[in-house]
Design a protein around this motif. Structure first.
Motif, PDB file in Angstrom:
ATOM      1  N   LYS A  32       6.544  -3.754   1.281  1.00 13.93           N
ATOM      2  CA  LYS A  32       6.915  -2.354   1.498  1.00 13.93           C
ATOM      3  C   LYS A  32       8.192  -2.256   2.331  1.00 13.93           C
ATOM      4  CE  LYS A  32       3.680   0.783   1.883  1.00 13.93           C
ATOM      5  NZ  LYS A  32       2.451   1.501   2.291  1.00 13.93           N
ATOM      6  N   SER A  33       8.357  -3.143   3.310  1.00 11.93           N
ATOM      7  CA  SER A  33       9.579  -3.130   4.128  1.00 11.93           C
ATOM      8  C   SER A  33      10.816  -3.456   3.294  1.00 11.93           C
ATOM      9  CB  SER A  33       9.467  -4.104   5.305  1.00 11.93           C
ATOM     10  OG  SER A  33       9.618  -5.447   4.884  1.00 11.93           O
ATOM     11  N   LEU A  34      10.632  -4.189   2.201  1.00 10.68           N
ATOM     12  CA  LEU A  34      11.737  -4.557   1.306  1.00 10.68           C
ATOM     13  C   LEU A  34      12.010  -3.487   0.250  1.00 10.68           C
ATOM     14  CD1 LEU A  34      10.861  -8.327   0.776  1.00 10.68           C
ATOM     15  CD2 LEU A  34      12.673  -7.366   2.230  1.00 10.68           C
ATOM     16  N   GLY A  35      11.170  -2.486   0.185  1.00 15.23           N
ATOM     17  CA  GLY A  35      11.352  -1.436  -0.806  1.00 15.23           C
ATOM     18  C   GLY A  35      10.779  -1.763  -2.176  1.00 15.23           C
ATOM     19  N   ILE A  36       9.916  -2.768  -2.249  1.00 11.40           N
ATOM     20  CA  ILE A  36       9.281  -3.126  -3.517  1.00 11.40           C
ATOM     21  C   ILE A  36       8.407  -1.950  -3.961  1.00 11.40           C
ATOM     22  CG2 ILE A  36       7.651  -4.709  -4.647  1.00 11.40           C
ATOM     23  CD1 ILE A  36      10.361  -6.002  -3.879  1.00 11.40           C
ATOM     24  N   THR A  37       8.515  -1.573  -5.233  1.00 12.93           N
ATOM     25  CA  THR A  37       7.732  -0.458  -5.760  1.00 12.93           C
ATOM     26  C   THR A  37       6.588  -0.917  -6.667  1.00 12.93           C
ATOM     27  OG1 THR A  37       9.248  -0.244  -7.647  1.00 12.93           O
ATOM     28  CG2 THR A  37       9.688   1.138  -5.694  1.00 12.93           C
ATOM     29  N   HIS A  38       6.757  -2.086  -7.302  1.00 14.39           N
ATOM     30  CA  HIS A  38       5.762  -2.589  -8.244  1.00 14.39           C
ATOM     31  C   HIS A  38       5.594  -4.093  -8.057  1.00 14.39           C
ATOM     32  CE1 HIS A  38       7.235   1.084 -10.124  1.00 14.39           C
ATOM     33  NE2 HIS A  38       6.105   1.126 -10.817  1.00 14.39           N
ATOM     34  N   GLU A  67      -0.463   2.155  -0.505  1.00 14.62           N
ATOM     35  CA  GLU A  67       0.252   3.394  -0.861  1.00 14.62           C
ATOM     36  C   GLU A  67       1.699   3.048  -1.202  1.00 14.62           C
ATOM     37  OE1 GLU A  67      -0.613   6.819  -0.642  1.00 14.62           O
ATOM     38  OE2 GLU A  67      -2.723   6.246  -0.388  1.00 14.62           O
ATOM     39  N   GLY A  68       2.206   3.606  -2.287  1.00 19.17           N
ATOM     40  CA  GLY A  68       3.608   3.414  -2.649  1.00 19.17           C
ATOM     41  C   GLY A  68       3.919   2.083  -3.302  1.00 19.17           C
ATOM     42  N   LEU A  69       2.896   1.327  -3.653  1.00 17.05           N
ATOM     43  CA  LEU A  69       3.076   0.025  -4.283  1.00 17.05           C
ATOM     44  C   LEU A  69       2.118  -0.034  -5.475  1.00 17.05           C
ATOM     45  CD1 LEU A  69       4.693  -2.596  -3.682  1.00 17.05           C
ATOM     46  CD2 LEU A  69       2.707  -3.415  -2.451  1.00 17.05           C
ATOM     47  N   GLU A  70       2.662  -0.191  -6.665  1.00 20.29           N
ATOM     48  CA  GLU A  70       1.809  -0.225  -7.843  1.00 20.29           C
ATOM     49  C   GLU A  70       1.596  -1.662  -8.289  1.00 20.29           C
ATOM     50  OE1 GLU A  70       1.404   1.660 -12.292  1.00 20.29           O
ATOM     51  OE2 GLU A  70       2.663   2.644 -10.803  1.00 20.29           O
ATOM     52  N   LEU A  71       0.345  -2.022  -8.492  1.00 14.67           N
ATOM     53  CA  LEU A  71      -0.037  -3.360  -8.921  1.00 14.67           C
ATOM     54  C   LEU A  71      -0.223  -3.356 -10.444  1.00 14.67           C
ATOM     55  CD1 LEU A  71      -0.835  -6.225  -8.060  1.00 14.67           C
ATOM     56  CD2 LEU A  71      -3.173  -5.384  -7.766  1.00 14.67           C
ATOM     57  N   SER A 113      -2.014 -13.118   4.874  1.00 16.48           N
ATOM     58  CA  SER A 113      -3.067 -12.175   4.505  1.00 16.48           C
ATOM     59  C   SER A 113      -2.502 -11.125   3.559  1.00 16.48           C
ATOM     60  CB  SER A 113      -3.628 -11.502   5.754  1.00 16.48           C
ATOM     61  OG  SER A 113      -2.668 -10.604   6.300  1.00 16.48           O
ATOM     62  N   GLY A 114      -3.391 -10.453   2.856  1.00 19.19           N
ATOM     63  CA  GLY A 114      -2.980  -9.361   1.982  1.00 19.19           C
ATOM     64  C   GLY A 114      -2.201  -8.292   2.724  1.00 19.19           C
ATOM     65  N   PRO A 115      -2.702  -7.824   3.887  1.00 23.84           N
ATOM     66  CA  PRO A 115      -1.953  -6.811   4.632  1.00 23.84           C
ATOM     67  C   PRO A 115      -0.558  -7.288   5.081  1.00 23.84           C
ATOM     68  CG  PRO A 115      -4.245  -6.773   5.307  1.00 23.84           C
ATOM     69  CD  PRO A 115      -4.077  -7.978   4.404  1.00 23.84           C
TER      70      PRO A 115
END
Length: 162
Positions: free
Chosen positions: A12-18, A38-42, A3-5
């Protein structure tokens, strides 16, 4: 398969920012979750070759980007991939959709399956096939291994009906 979530939490747990992507029909289902995270730019691209170039620039600027494309886009983007990972020596990581892998009986002649893994091997990329939901931790393990080794890598996500 995921799923998306689930994907958002994992990234996010891996520290991916983008997330730099050109979604296909399978990954497109993640768009709302990725867009709202939040904290993840697509970052959406028009062609897959752009994804590698944008991810390269983000990485050189200190971000932790991830490329998400389908295997046919991997084929299309080979020169940009080569430039980023070999010429610039960047440890970029991607989730690559493995088109029709899970429904090989229904689509027996899909040439994308014939070429995907040999192309990853030819590019000497570390990769792992994620073909069942319980293998999500293997994506995390491969990403962490690639980051530790300063190497590029691909989590090959099986697509099709389960």
């Amino acid at each position: 398969m995921f799923s998306g979530p689930q994907i958002v939490d994992t990234l996010k747990s891996l520290g991916i920012t983008h997330v730099v992507w050109l979604p296909d029909s399978t990954f497109g289902a993640w768009e709302a979750a990725l867009n709202d995270a939040e904290g993840l730019e697509l970052i959406r691209v028009c062609r897959e070759g752009e994804a590698w170039s944008i991810a390269a620039g983000l990485h050189m600027g200190g971000a932790q980007p991830l490329v998400i494309i389908q295997c046919t886009g991997l084929f299309e983007s080979g020169d940009a991939l080569r430039n980023a990972i070999y010429d610039y020596q960047l440890p970029l990581f991607a989730l690559v959709g493995y088109r029709s892998f899970l429904n090989q009986d229904a689509i027996p002649n899909d040439s994308a399956r014939v070429f995907t893994e040999p192309i990853l091997q030819a590019w000497q990329l570390k990769y792992r096939l994620i073909d069942a939901p319980e293998k999500l931790p293997e994506l995390v393990e491969l990403y962490e291994e690639c980051q530790r080794d300063g190497a590029p890598g691909v989590a090959l996500i099986a697509e099709g009906r389960m």
